[in-house]
Design a protein around this motif. Structure first.
Motif, PDB file in Angstrom:
ATOM      1  N   SER A 133       0.831  -1.216   0.000  1.00  0.00           N
ATOM      2  CA  SER A 133       0.000   0.000   0.000  1.00  0.00           C
ATOM      3  C   SER A 133       0.860   1.258   0.000  1.00  0.00           C
ATOM      4  O   SER A 133       0.430   2.296  -0.499  1.00  0.00           O
ATOM      5  CB  SER A 133      -0.964  -0.005   1.185  1.00  0.00           C
ATOM      6  OG  SER A 133      -0.243  -0.034   2.392  1.00  0.00           O
ATOM      7  N   SER A 134       2.068   1.176   0.544  1.00  0.00           N
ATOM      8  CA  SER A 134       2.920   2.364   0.638  1.00  0.00           C
ATOM      9  C   SER A 134       4.134   2.325  -0.276  1.00  0.00           C
ATOM     10  O   SER A 134       5.020   3.175  -0.156  1.00  0.00           O
ATOM     11  CB  SER A 134       3.382   2.549   2.092  1.00  0.00           C
ATOM     12  OG  SER A 134       2.285   2.869   2.917  1.00  0.00           O
ATOM     13  N   ASN A 135       4.187   1.330  -1.166  1.00  0.00           N
ATOM     14  CA  ASN A 135       5.313   1.246  -2.104  1.00  0.00           C
ATOM     15  C   ASN A 135       6.665   1.316  -1.405  1.00  0.00           C
ATOM     16  O   ASN A 135       7.558   2.087  -1.762  1.00  0.00           O
ATOM     17  CB  ASN A 135       5.215   2.350  -3.163  1.00  0.00           C
ATOM     18  CG  ASN A 135       4.414   1.921  -4.376  1.00  0.00           C
ATOM     19  OD1 ASN A 135       4.961   1.442  -5.355  1.00  0.00           O
ATOM     20  ND2 ASN A 135       3.092   2.060  -4.290  1.00  0.00           N
ATOM     21  N   ILE A 136       6.813   0.466  -0.391  1.00  0.00           N
ATOM     22  CA  ILE A 136       8.083   0.402   0.333  1.00  0.00           C
ATOM     23  C   ILE A 136       8.893  -0.768  -0.223  1.00  0.00           C
ATOM     24  O   ILE A 136       8.395  -1.887  -0.325  1.00  0.00           O
ATOM     25  CB  ILE A 136       7.828   0.239   1.842  1.00  0.00           C
ATOM     26  CG1 ILE A 136       7.191   1.525   2.371  1.00  0.00           C
ATOM     27  CG2 ILE A 136       9.127  -0.075   2.589  1.00  0.00           C
ATOM     28  CD1 ILE A 136       6.501   1.363   3.701  1.00  0.00           C
ATOM     29  N   GLY A 137      10.110  -0.502  -0.602  1.00  0.00           N
ATOM     30  CA  GLY A 137      10.980  -1.525  -1.171  1.00  0.00           C
ATOM     31  C   GLY A 137      11.855  -2.177  -0.112  1.00  0.00           C
ATOM     32  O   GLY A 137      12.102  -1.601   0.953  1.00  0.00           O
ATOM     33  N   LEU A 138      12.324  -3.370  -0.412  1.00  0.00           N
ATOM     34  CA  LEU A 138      13.199  -4.129   0.484  1.00  0.00           C
ATOM     35  C   LEU A 138      14.324  -4.686  -0.369  1.00  0.00           C
ATOM     36  O   LEU A 138      14.074  -5.382  -1.355  1.00  0.00           O
ATOM     37  CB  LEU A 138      12.394  -5.261   1.129  1.00  0.00           C
ATOM     38  CG  LEU A 138      13.109  -6.221   2.075  1.00  0.00           C
ATOM     39  CD1 LEU A 138      13.617  -5.493   3.312  1.00  0.00           C
ATOM     40  CD2 LEU A 138      12.159  -7.346   2.508  1.00  0.00           C
ATOM     41  N   ARG A 139      15.548  -4.316  -0.014  1.00  0.00           N
ATOM     42  CA  ARG A 139      16.689  -4.767  -0.807  1.00  0.00           C
ATOM     43  C   ARG A 139      17.918  -4.821   0.076  1.00  0.00           C
ATOM     44  O   ARG A 139      18.055  -4.023   0.988  1.00  0.00           O
ATOM     45  CB  ARG A 139      16.930  -3.806  -1.981  1.00  0.00           C
ATOM     46  CG  ARG A 139      18.170  -4.141  -2.804  1.00  0.00           C
ATOM     47  CD  ARG A 139      18.324  -3.240  -4.012  1.00  0.00           C
ATOM     48  NE  ARG A 139      17.476  -3.610  -5.118  1.00  0.00           N
ATOM     49  CZ  ARG A 139      17.647  -4.680  -5.898  1.00  0.00           C
ATOM     50  NH1 ARG A 139      18.638  -5.505  -5.695  1.00  0.00           N
ATOM     51  NH2 ARG A 139      16.829  -4.917  -6.883  1.00  0.00           N
ATOM     52  N   GLY A 140      18.796  -5.740  -0.198  1.00  0.00           N
ATOM     53  CA  GLY A 140      20.039  -5.825   0.565  1.00  0.00           C
ATOM     54  C   GLY A 140      20.547  -7.234   0.561  1.00  0.00           C
ATOM     55  O   GLY A 140      20.314  -7.993  -0.376  1.00  0.00           O
ATOM     56  N   GLY A 141      21.263  -7.586   1.622  1.00  0.00           N
ATOM     57  CA  GLY A 141      21.818  -8.929   1.718  1.00  0.00           C
ATOM     58  C   GLY A 141      23.307  -8.870   1.946  1.00  0.00           C
ATOM     59  O   GLY A 141      23.839  -7.876   2.463  1.00  0.00           O
ATOM     60  N   LEU A 142      23.965  -9.952   1.579  1.00  0.00           N
ATOM     61  CA  LEU A 142      25.422 -10.041   1.708  1.00  0.00           C
ATOM     62  C   LEU A 142      26.052  -8.912   0.897  1.00  0.00           C
ATOM     63  O   LEU A 142      25.830  -8.799  -0.308  1.00  0.00           O
ATOM     64  CB  LEU A 142      25.908 -11.382   1.155  1.00  0.00           C
ATOM     65  CG  LEU A 142      25.659 -12.617   2.026  1.00  0.00           C
ATOM     66  CD1 LEU A 142      26.000 -13.869   1.229  1.00  0.00           C
ATOM     67  CD2 LEU A 142      26.490 -12.542   3.301  1.00  0.00           C
TER      68      LEU A 142
END
Lengths: 343, 343
Positions: free
Chosen positions: B281-290
């Motif tokens: 609903s809020s267009n929140i992204g999730l990215r990352g990692g090693l």
């Protein structure tokens, strides 16, 4: 005037309601010429979610401006206008950064507001919400039908592709062969993807996916589908466009991503589970959500007018407003991909 | 030579093992001058994960090249070199796009490979894996100590900031006050964030967070912490740097994001749950990692050498190789943020 009213599960009725009229000086009244039934409209139709009996329904529409409020500056009587599924004020922080779906005064047509499956509509924030379509389109029904999906499904497909960073030459997987998945396929092709694998199950829709640019089709399920996609892409797709929102398809979208890739998700998600460990070890991103359709409208409209984008084939049935209930039934029973309503 | 060997939970022993020696023509042998104990090393130390007794341990190190294989081109005897926590071939698709953590022939030091808590190490793919540190640093222990965290924790903090799109003038929240959270704070400041809120619980670490650029500190938990962050940021942070990986902190990271914002996650995630509906609903992204630490090394090393970046304060205790077990105990008991090992 007449409008489609939600009266409960499987009960969409056309009823007489007060004529659309100006309430605020920033309003316009628009006579609706074309509207659609959306996959999202099937949720209340099927009794899912908090849609209240008596609410108008329909959030995809375009038409001709009949009247404008005293503060409307960019729209005039007689203009053909198209709205995105969401209305927005055009002035808040989020509108200014192109995220109208998060507008602080915004909302969705229907859902307790005026609905688009109707003879006319009061459009709030007319300057921000409405986009003028040039008069040359009048009488060109094929062109009007190509413009109409920009209100929602084409914007959603484009948002999936943009969120997943589809790049020229890239490998893309599209999960879902509904109207949004088909539009995502079109968006991926337009952005230059070299390989576009569509995962779906409906032969007619998959045939349309081919027309829209799919280079490969996968009809198997679960792990088998993932294995096929990993083989076809030699290790995963850089961009995966998740256009379903089921727990299984979100899992699948992450699993068939290439390391460093991104899942663009535009199917409203069911559940909360994501393979976070795989995202972490392979640096796979997840981004998407409600499309900022108003922000995309000018760009996509220009593409349609230039003949470079044509999603009209997703509208494979047309009904009158009086027949709207039959349109819902056809979509519910998967006899139609998407239904156009001509009030 | 002597090296730290994992013998089981809470049992890190310094043992005599065969001297590091060239095996492949692309190898180098490096005499280790500085190494670290990583928070990740505490997992096997605490009996978590599949670390096998007898394996070497330690993935953060730098030293002086003693010998090189016949095909090594960019490294010579006597060079000071630093490695990232991951080795990589430098030639695969992922290395070429700067994602060495996904290298098809890569891996982590320790974990069945040579370890960095040792007198020396065989470094595979020397040309790809090692970065030469200019000779001017010799004898400048403060500068060497500022360089050492680039092997891992500073790269991870930077990766969180890059993954979350930290921009000049932006509002950033950092979840976690461990070494990575502190380095993420430093990275956010370096990238120009205007507001940097650090969420943590350890007064000494939070004092260091202030030195590293935190403008606000939140020490409460759960919903209260989220509410405070939402108030401080007037509606959420554009970039949230998740440096813990617990189920609760990932939930928190999404919840305190601003619409359109991004969570950069670098804490190895526990669990699979994410507030997907809110992301949608809020267009929140999730990215990352090693973190692709090898790819970041040249940029971050140049910054340290230029005096613009100094994460050395995260190394708040130093032990000899013989004392390495005491270093593990100090980190396990939170008596030290991060321990430097001088073989």
């Amino acid at each position: 005037m007449r409008a489609a009213i939600f009266r409960g599960a499987f009960a969409i009725q056309v009823e007489q309601i007060p004529d659309a009229a100006l309430l605020e000086p920033t309003d316009a009244v628009v006579q609706i010429t074309h509207a659609c039934i959306c996959g999202t409209d099937l949720w209340p139709y099927r009794g899912q979610g908090p849609y209240q009996p008596g609410w108008q329904i329909g959030h995809e529409w375009m038409g001709i401006v009949q009247d404008i409020g005293s503060e409307v500056r960019t729209i005039k009587r007689g203009d053909r206008v198209i709205a995105s599924y969401d209305f927005c004020d055009g002035t808040c922080e989020f509108c200014l950064q192109g995220l109208d779906s998060a507008c602080v005064q915004g909302g969705l047509w229907g859902f307790g507001h005026e609905g688009g499956q109707a003879e006319a509509i009061r459009a709030c924030f007319a300057d921000a919400t409405l986009v003028v379509v040039p008069p040359e389109v009048e009488g060109d029904e094929a062109l009007l039908k190509a413009i109409l999906p920009l209100t929602d499904v084409m914007a959603a497909g484009h948002h999936a592709a943009v969120s997943a960073n589809v790049r020229a030459g890239g490998r893309v997987a599209v999960i879902g062969d509904g109207a949004v998945g088909l539009c995502a396929t079109l968006a991926a092709r337009r952005l230059g993807a070299e390989q576009i694998i569509v995962l779906g199950h409906q032969p007619q829709r998959l045939a349309l996916a081919r027309q829209f640019g799919a280079t490969d089709i996968i009809t198997s399920n679960g792990d088998e589908a993932v294995q096929q996609a990993l083989e076809m892409t030699q290790g995963g797709a850089q961009a995966v466009l998740e256009c379903v929102g089921a727990k299984e398809t979100i899992q699948m979208a992450v699993t068939l991503s290439r390391p460093g890739g991104t899942v663009g998700f535009v199917g409203a998600p069911h559940g909360q589970e994501v393979p976070l460990g795989h995202m972490f070890s392979s640096n796979i991103g997840l981004r998407g959500g409600l499309a900022p359709a108003r922000a995309y409208l000018p760009e996509l409209l220009a593409e349609v007018l230039a003949g470079r984008l044509d999603p009209s084939s997703v509208l494979d049935r047309t009904v009158s407003l009086a027949e709207v209930a039959a349109g819902y039934a056809a979509m519910d029973q998967r006899q139609a991909i998407k239904v156009m309503v001509r009030p």
